[in-house]
Design a protein around this motif. Structure first.
Motif, mmCIF file in Angstrom:
data_model
loop_
_atom_site.group_PDB
_atom_site.id
_atom_site.type_symbol
_atom_site.label_atom_id
_atom_site.label_comp_id
_atom_site.label_asym_id
_atom_site.label_seq_id
_atom_site.Cartn_x
_atom_site.Cartn_y
_atom_site.Cartn_z
ATOM 1 N N LEU A 15 0.532 -1.261 -0.093
ATOM 2 C CA LEU A 15 0.129 0.339 0.040
ATOM 3 C C LEU A 15 0.685 1.745 -0.109
ATOM 4 C CD1 LEU A 15 -2.723 1.319 0.133
ATOM 5 C CD2 LEU A 15 -2.579 0.917 2.784
ATOM 6 N N ASP A 16 0.954 1.980 -0.995
ATOM 7 C CA ASP A 16 1.589 3.295 -0.661
ATOM 8 C C ASP A 16 3.240 3.360 -0.922
ATOM 9 O OD1 ASP A 16 -1.142 5.054 -0.945
ATOM 10 O OD2 ASP A 16 -0.808 5.327 1.041
ATOM 11 N N GLY A 17 3.419 2.082 -2.088
ATOM 12 C CA GLY A 17 5.113 1.945 -1.843
ATOM 13 C C GLY A 17 5.488 1.248 -1.222
ATOM 14 N N GLN A 18 4.733 0.882 -0.048
ATOM 15 C CA GLN A 18 5.237 0.059 1.314
ATOM 16 C C GLN A 18 5.285 -1.320 1.295
ATOM 17 O OE1 GLN A 18 6.381 2.953 4.475
ATOM 18 N NE2 GLN A 18 4.980 4.366 3.696
ATOM 19 N N VAL A 19 5.244 -2.208 2.493
ATOM 20 C CA VAL A 19 4.540 -2.870 3.000
ATOM 21 C C VAL A 19 4.412 -2.660 4.346
ATOM 22 C CG1 VAL A 19 5.459 -5.644 4.064
ATOM 23 C CG2 VAL A 19 5.996 -4.732 1.948
ATOM 24 N N VAL A 20 2.334 -3.573 4.360
ATOM 25 C CA VAL A 20 1.482 -2.371 4.996
ATOM 26 C C VAL A 20 1.789 -3.857 6.824
ATOM 27 C CG1 VAL A 20 0.731 -0.332 4.682
ATOM 28 C CG2 VAL A 20 -0.190 -2.738 4.804
ATOM 29 N N ARG A 21 1.371 -3.585 7.854
ATOM 30 C CA ARG A 21 0.588 -4.937 8.598
ATOM 31 C C ARG A 21 -1.022 -5.256 8.634
ATOM 32 N NH1 ARG A 21 2.418 -8.108 12.890
ATOM 33 N NH2 ARG A 21 4.820 -7.681 12.776
ATOM 34 N N ALA A 22 -1.318 -6.296 7.624
ATOM 35 C CA ALA A 22 -2.724 -6.212 7.950
ATOM 36 C C ALA A 22 -3.372 -6.593 9.001
ATOM 37 C CB ALA A 22 -3.409 -7.402 7.230
ATOM 38 N N ARG A 25 -1.054 -0.170 8.667
ATOM 39 C CA ARG A 25 0.291 0.937 8.467
ATOM 40 C C ARG A 25 1.469 -0.112 8.137
ATOM 41 N NH1 ARG A 25 -3.959 3.233 9.109
ATOM 42 N NH2 ARG A 25 -4.016 4.927 10.697
ATOM 43 N N PRO A 26 2.349 0.929 8.181
ATOM 44 C CA PRO A 26 3.916 0.850 7.047
ATOM 45 C C PRO A 26 4.943 -0.593 8.639
ATOM 46 C CG PRO A 26 3.654 3.007 6.296
ATOM 47 C CD PRO A 26 2.612 2.482 7.535
ATOM 48 N N ILE A 27 4.720 -1.667 7.810
ATOM 49 C CA ILE A 27 5.289 -3.076 8.272
ATOM 50 C C ILE A 27 6.281 -2.555 9.585
ATOM 51 C CG2 ILE A 27 7.079 -4.045 7.056
ATOM 52 C CD1 ILE A 27 4.257 -5.808 9.089
ATOM 53 N N SER A 82 10.410 -1.361 5.606
ATOM 54 C CA SER A 82 9.332 -1.757 4.874
ATOM 55 C C SER A 82 9.292 -1.405 3.285
ATOM 56 C CB SER A 82 7.477 -0.466 5.329
ATOM 57 O OG SER A 82 8.322 0.266 5.244
ATOM 58 N N ASP A 83 10.861 -1.667 3.602
ATOM 59 C CA ASP A 83 10.538 -1.704 1.477
ATOM 60 C C ASP A 83 10.306 -3.500 1.130
ATOM 61 O OD1 ASP A 83 12.402 -1.428 -1.072
ATOM 62 O OD2 ASP A 83 12.986 -2.600 -0.197
ATOM 63 N N ARG A 114 -6.766 2.679 -5.698
ATOM 64 C CA ARG A 114 -5.951 3.882 -5.363
ATOM 65 C C ARG A 114 -4.483 3.504 -5.959
ATOM 66 N NH1 ARG A 114 -5.824 4.044 0.958
ATOM 67 N NH2 ARG A 114 -3.459 4.814 0.333
ATOM 68 N N GLY A 115 -4.522 2.530 -6.927
ATOM 69 C CA GLY A 115 -2.900 3.270 -7.707
ATOM 70 C C GLY A 115 -2.217 1.260 -7.936
ATOM 71 N N ALA A 116 -2.559 0.746 -9.020
ATOM 72 C CA ALA A 116 -1.055 -0.557 -8.871
ATOM 73 C C ALA A 116 -0.350 0.111 -8.510
ATOM 74 C CB ALA A 116 -2.016 -1.656 -10.052
ATOM 75 N N HIS A 117 0.267 -1.177 -8.575
ATOM 76 C CA HIS A 117 2.277 -0.803 -7.564
ATOM 77 C C HIS A 117 3.249 -1.756 -8.723
ATOM 78 C CE1 HIS A 117 0.653 -0.073 -4.125
ATOM 79 N NE2 HIS A 117 1.863 0.210 -3.067
ATOM 80 N N ALA A 118 2.540 -1.798 -10.447
ATOM 81 C CA ALA A 118 3.345 -2.026 -11.087
ATOM 82 C C ALA A 118 4.552 -1.584 -11.640
ATOM 83 C CB ALA A 118 2.518 -1.848 -12.889
ATOM 84 N N SER A 119 5.319 -1.053 -11.113
ATOM 85 C CA SER A 119 6.614 -0.554 -11.190
ATOM 86 C C SER A 119 7.227 -1.737 -9.978
ATOM 87 C CB SER A 119 7.068 0.865 -10.707
ATOM 88 O OG SER A 119 6.605 0.857 -10.066
ATOM 89 N N THR A 120 6.955 -1.266 -8.461
ATOM 90 C CA THR A 120 7.639 -2.515 -7.540
ATOM 91 C C THR A 120 7.183 -3.685 -7.899
ATOM 92 O OG1 THR A 120 6.754 -1.066 -6.111
ATOM 93 C CG2 THR A 120 6.761 -2.808 -5.197
ATOM 94 N N LEU A 121 6.448 -4.276 -8.401
ATOM 95 C CA LEU A 121 5.880 -6.077 -8.387
ATOM 96 C C LEU A 121 6.639 -6.509 -10.007
ATOM 97 C CD1 LEU A 121 2.113 -5.142 -8.455
ATOM 98 C CD2 LEU A 121 3.675 -6.966 -7.264
#
Length: 249
Positions: A10-17, A26-28, A36-37, A65-72
């Motif tokens: 989410l928002d370019g970071q790894v978050v904790r579900a 929130r960021p992990i 949280s990279d 809110r936009g897919a993380h295509a570049s991160t993926l």
């Protein structure tokens, strides 16, 4: 039983579900990795679990809110030999195909050695919470993508974006029993939901559980229900379970 680590983006970071309540993510903060990279966290999860499969929930795409295509794309390039199961809120085959093509295009833009041309395998996960066209699974299968169906539940009830056949006749060969309110809850796995789906599944269906694992006792209990694998995040990040590369419960 295989442990499959989970990466929530989410928002370019790894978050904790947290119980599937995405506004609370929130960021992990992890005992495995001090960041949280996405790539660093993915590598830490794979090392801790010994898995060759990583489940990715692209919450940006799911929440529109936009897919993380570049991160993926970066994950595909950096994790050769790994199978990436991607849930990006696909409603149909066309939306899945469009994102996969964006990821492929982003991979082509990466500055990487030609010798390192191997990529992680990308597998689409169609969640019942967002799926509007069940024929998307057949189309993905015909395209050679080995799609996975996630049957998303909350409070024991199936979440659907449209009316779905409640039989298992249309299920693909791999199905996830997702219990959103157990995710990140440390409340234990929802074994009753899993057992109900396991009894309904065809003999050739591989059923995977998700949510609620706290420790090795929970893994053993989940294995006892017939689960071939279970999706795990929090218990790995908090070092509540420690899996050897060939671990089974």
């Amino acid at each position: 039983m295989q442990v499959i680590p989970v990466l929530d983006l989410l928002d370019g970071q790894v978050v904790r579900a947290v119980r599937g309540e995405r506004s609370a993510y929130r960021p992990i903060q992890s005992r495995l990795v001090a960041t949280s990279d996405p790539l660093a966290t993915a590598r830490a999860l794979l090392e801790a679990s010994g898995a060759r499969t990583l489940y990715i929930a692209d919450l940006g795409a799911i929440l529109q809110r936009g897919a993380h295509a570049s991160t993926l794309a970066a994950l595909r390039a950096a994790l050769p030999g790994i199978e990436l199961w991607l849930d990006a809120g696909f409603a149909d085959y066309a939306s899945m195909r469009a994102l996969f093509e964006r990821i492929d295009a982003a991979v082509d833009q990466l500055d990487r050695p030609a010798a390192n041309s191997n990529l992680a395998t990308l597998v689409p996960v169609f969640g019942s919470e967002t799926l509007r066209e069940i024929h998307a699974l057949h189309a993905a299968q015909r395209a050679g993508l080995a799609p996975i169906l996630s049957l998303d539940h909350r409070a024991g009830e199936l979440l659907t974006a449209t009316a779905l056949d409640r039989s298992s006749a249309w299920w693909p060969s791999r199905v996830i029993a997702m219990t959103l309110d157990q995710v990140g809850s440390y409340a234990g796995p929802a074994l009753a939901t899993f057992e109900r789906l396991h009894a309904q599944a065809a003999a050739h269906t591989t059923l995977i559980g998700a949510g609620g694992i706290r420790n090795r006792a929970d893994l053993a209990a989940a294995a006892g229900t017939g689960a071939s694998a279970w999706l795990v995040a929090s218990a790995l990040h908090d070092r509540q379970i420690d899996c050897a590369p060939s671990d089974s419960a």
